[in-house]
Design an enzyme around this catalytic site. Sequence first.
Site, PDB file in Angstrom:
ATOM      1  N   TYR A   9       0.810  -1.228   0.000  1.00  0.00           N
ATOM      2  CA  TYR A   9       0.000   0.000   0.000  1.00  0.00           C
ATOM      3  C   TYR A   9       0.842   1.276   0.000  1.00  0.00           C
ATOM      4  CZ  TYR A   9      -4.189  -2.762   0.877  1.00  0.00           C
ATOM      5  OH  TYR A   9      -5.228  -3.649   0.760  1.00  0.00           O
ATOM      6  N   ILE A  10       2.020   1.240   0.592  1.00  0.00           N
ATOM      7  CA  ILE A  10       2.851   2.449   0.656  1.00  0.00           C
ATOM      8  C   ILE A  10       3.987   2.390  -0.363  1.00  0.00           C
ATOM      9  CG2 ILE A  10       4.329   3.862   2.156  1.00  0.00           C
ATOM     10  CD1 ILE A  10       1.330   3.764   2.978  1.00  0.00           C
ATOM     11  N   THR A  80       5.046  -3.913   9.306  1.00  0.00           N
ATOM     12  CA  THR A  80       5.551  -4.087  10.674  1.00  0.00           C
ATOM     13  C   THR A  80       4.404  -4.612  11.532  1.00  0.00           C
ATOM     14  OG1 THR A  80       5.230  -1.704  10.878  1.00  0.00           O
ATOM     15  CG2 THR A  80       7.495  -2.483  10.838  1.00  0.00           C
ATOM     16  N   LYS A 201       5.746   9.862  14.092  1.00  0.00           N
ATOM     17  CA  LYS A 201       4.792   9.055  13.321  1.00  0.00           C
ATOM     18  C   LYS A 201       3.788   8.344  14.238  1.00  0.00           C
ATOM     19  CE  LYS A 201       2.640   6.566  10.588  1.00  0.00           C
ATOM     20  NZ  LYS A 201       2.210   6.492   9.233  1.00  0.00           N
ATOM     21  N   GLY A 252     -10.428   0.479  12.533  1.00  0.00           N
ATOM     22  CA  GLY A 252      -9.702  -0.574  11.828  1.00  0.00           C
ATOM     23  C   GLY A 252      -8.489  -0.029  11.113  1.00  0.00           C
ATOM     24  N   CYS A 255      -3.048   1.019  11.034  1.00  0.00           N
ATOM     25  CA  CYS A 255      -2.278   2.163  11.532  1.00  0.00           C
ATOM     26  C   CYS A 255      -2.847   2.645  12.862  1.00  0.00           C
ATOM     27  CB  CYS A 255      -2.324   3.283  10.508  1.00  0.00           C
ATOM     28  SG  CYS A 255      -1.955   2.693   8.861  1.00  0.00           S
ATOM     29  N   ARG A 322      -8.053  -4.963   6.672  1.00  0.00           N
ATOM     30  CA  ARG A 322      -7.234  -5.265   7.856  1.00  0.00           C
ATOM     31  C   ARG A 322      -7.838  -4.659   9.125  1.00  0.00           C
ATOM     32  NH1 ARG A 322      -1.460  -3.419   5.930  1.00  0.00           N
ATOM     33  NH2 ARG A 322      -2.751  -1.801   5.022  1.00  0.00           N
TER      34      ARG A 322
HETATM   35  N1  SAJ Z   1     -12.525   6.630  12.144  1.00  0.00           N
HETATM   36  C1  SAJ Z   1     -13.545   6.920  13.039  1.00  0.00           C
HETATM   37  N2  SAJ Z   1     -13.891   8.233  13.248  1.00  0.00           N
HETATM   38  C2  SAJ Z   1     -13.278   9.256  12.569  1.00  0.00           C
HETATM   39  C3  SAJ Z   1     -12.240   8.947  11.669  1.00  0.00           C
HETATM   40  C4  SAJ Z   1     -11.882   7.624  11.488  1.00  0.00           C
HETATM   41  O1  SAJ Z   1     -14.118   6.028  13.671  1.00  0.00           O
HETATM   42  O2  SAJ Z   1     -13.656  10.410  12.782  1.00  0.00           O
HETATM   43  C5  SAJ Z   1     -12.122   5.238  11.921  1.00  0.00           C
HETATM   44  C6  SAJ Z   1     -12.237   4.798  10.451  1.00  0.00           C
HETATM   45  O3  SAJ Z   1     -13.533   4.415  10.121  1.00  0.00           O
HETATM   46  C7  SAJ Z   1     -11.224   3.663  10.383  1.00  0.00           C
HETATM   47  C8  SAJ Z   1     -10.154   4.093  11.388  1.00  0.00           C
HETATM   48  O4  SAJ Z   1     -10.736   5.097  12.191  1.00  0.00           O
HETATM   49  O5  SAJ Z   1     -11.787   2.445  10.809  1.00  0.00           O
HETATM   50  C9  SAJ Z   1      -8.863   4.632  10.786  1.00  0.00           C
HETATM   51  O6  SAJ Z   1      -9.124   5.375   9.616  1.00  0.00           O
HETATM   52  P1  SAJ Z   1      -8.500   6.813   9.323  1.00  0.00           P
HETATM   53  O7  SAJ Z   1      -9.124   7.297   8.074  1.00  0.00           O
HETATM   54  O8  SAJ Z   1      -8.595   7.679  10.497  1.00  0.00           O
HETATM   55  O9  SAJ Z   1      -6.924   6.540   9.165  1.00  0.00           O
HETATM   56  P2  SAJ Z   1      -6.043   5.459   8.379  1.00  0.00           P
HETATM   57  O10 SAJ Z   1      -5.738   4.351   9.330  1.00  0.00           O
HETATM   58  O11 SAJ Z   1      -6.623   5.090   7.072  1.00  0.00           O
HETATM   59  O12 SAJ Z   1      -4.701   6.325   8.104  1.00  0.00           O
HETATM   60  C10 SAJ Z   1      -3.980   6.863   9.187  1.00  0.00           C
HETATM   61  C11 SAJ Z   1      -3.641   8.340   8.909  1.00  0.00           C
HETATM   62  N3  SAJ Z   1      -3.121   8.967  10.108  1.00  0.00           N
HETATM   63  C12 SAJ Z   1      -3.551  10.186  10.572  1.00  0.00           C
HETATM   64  O13 SAJ Z   1      -4.434  10.779  10.017  1.00  0.00           O
HETATM   65  C13 SAJ Z   1      -2.889  10.733  11.772  1.00  0.00           C
HETATM   66  C14 SAJ Z   1      -2.628   8.441   7.767  1.00  0.00           C
HETATM   67  O14 SAJ Z   1      -2.215   9.789   7.587  1.00  0.00           O
HETATM   68  C15 SAJ Z   1      -1.407   7.560   8.070  1.00  0.00           C
HETATM   69  O15 SAJ Z   1      -0.452   7.606   7.006  1.00  0.00           O
HETATM   70  C16 SAJ Z   1      -1.892   6.138   8.228  1.00  0.00           C
HETATM   71  O16 SAJ Z   1      -2.792   6.088   9.347  1.00  0.00           O
HETATM   72  C17 SAJ Z   1      -0.693   5.231   8.456  1.00  0.00           C
HETATM   73  O17 SAJ Z   1      -0.292   4.529   7.498  1.00  0.00           O
HETATM   74  O18 SAJ Z   1      -0.090   5.257   9.531  1.00  0.00           O
END
Ligand code: SAJ
Length: 406
Positions: A9-10, A80, A201, A252, A255, A322
């Site tokens: 993915y990255i 990781t 990070k 989920g 990250c 995931r």
């Molecule tokens: N979620 C909520 N409420 C919200 C926002 C998200 O319940 O208001 C849930 C989502 O539905 C999902 C989970 O959180 O299940 C995570 O989704 P996400 O969109 O918040 O984040 P990721 O995991 O897709 O990506 C994050 C990002 N980190 C931050 O915004 C600080 C991204 O910038 C990182 O690069 C990524 O983790 C990573 O690879 O670490």
Amino acid sequence: MINVIGLGYIGLPTALMLASHGIEVVGTDYNKELVETLRAGHTTFKEDGLDELFQDALNAGIKFSAEYQVTDTYIVSVPTPYDKFSKKVDACYVVAAVKSVLEVAPKGAIIVVESTVSPGTMEKFVRPAVEEAGFVIGEDIHLVHAPERIIPGNMVYELLHNNRTIGADERVIGEKIKEVYSSFCQGEIVVTDIKTAEMTKVVENTFRAVNIAFANELARICRHDNMDVYEIIRICNMHPRVNILQPGPGVGGHCISVDPWFLVGDYPSLAKVIDESMKTNDSQPDFVLNRIYEIMKEKGMTDVKRVGLYGLTYKENVDDMRESPTLQLLESQERHLATGLKVYDPFITKDVVDNQYHNLNEFLADIDMVVIMVKHNEIKDNVEKLKDKVILDCHNIIKLPGVYHI
Ligand code: SAJ
């Protein structure tokens, strides 16, 4: 030339971005099937703008191989995993990739680790692996940690526009890698030391996890006393210094639902708020399951087979499952010795769980109650099809009378 190790993915979008901005790139992955798919001209996951970027990179001459290349710069972007019991990061893939690089790297090569690692991983695992192989760090090999920050669903845009962090032992090496990323990155690039980069990070993702946990806890408080959590958060967020995220069916992805545990695992007596927040998020699918039973009771429904979960992915408009809240909920249901919930997701074409559907209309025809676990655009565009259903909307996106919320 840059050898990008790990084409997931990255790694894949990063390799494509570098190649399409004039840098010679070879992408390496030990998974030969994946390499063959890329060589045949197909991407391996769905993401806005990825196919176009792939085409640009192919035109620019990107190559894919299962072999590590002899070159002066390596970017390692491998998974990781973390140990669910100890809550500690498992750096085995990073260390294995670095060791493989060392077998071919010429003197003075730079190894950039992009994979997310817990603070101190480079010191505890990567440095010893390099030294044990007989290399002097800073002379024979230079180490850099440049954690990725892009969000699935908007990766291509964020690769171009996000600010970045580069951690290096030597300023001059940090600046050299900054130049590499500057080929495409329009954001600000900060050069710092390796441990600071590791920590930033994990802290960024932890901040988001704690904020979501706060929203989930508010949802429970509001449910208890029949208040509208969404309206409350909306109004609070009009305050200039308040920015609460949204409650949901759970957290989920690989990250936000994982990285904060690194801090709990490494600092168990200090990371209290983080620990509680993660437990809150992890128990959210169970909270939704209880809500399903509560609503079924209220509606006089007895057959769980007439209830369907909409969405299997960890969030909207991606095909990544995931740590998905739906999978967590299904596991929880099995622990309660009850099964039968129906499931559908437009992004998941393979059969991955029992009672899974591959067509929205067929799914809806077989259920009386639908639980919106993921806010894919598809369901937002098909709200009229839900009119005769009992609806539990975990994301507050369905504007119909009588909709239930978490
Ligand atoms: N979620 C909520 N409420 C919200 C926002 C998200 O319940 O208001 C849930 C989502 O539905 C999902 C989970 O959180 O299940 C995570 O989704 P996400 O969109 O918040 O984040 P990721 O995991 O897709 O990506 C994050 C990002 N980190 C931050 O915004 C600080 C991204 O910038 C990182 O690069 C990524 O983790 C990573 O690879 O670490």
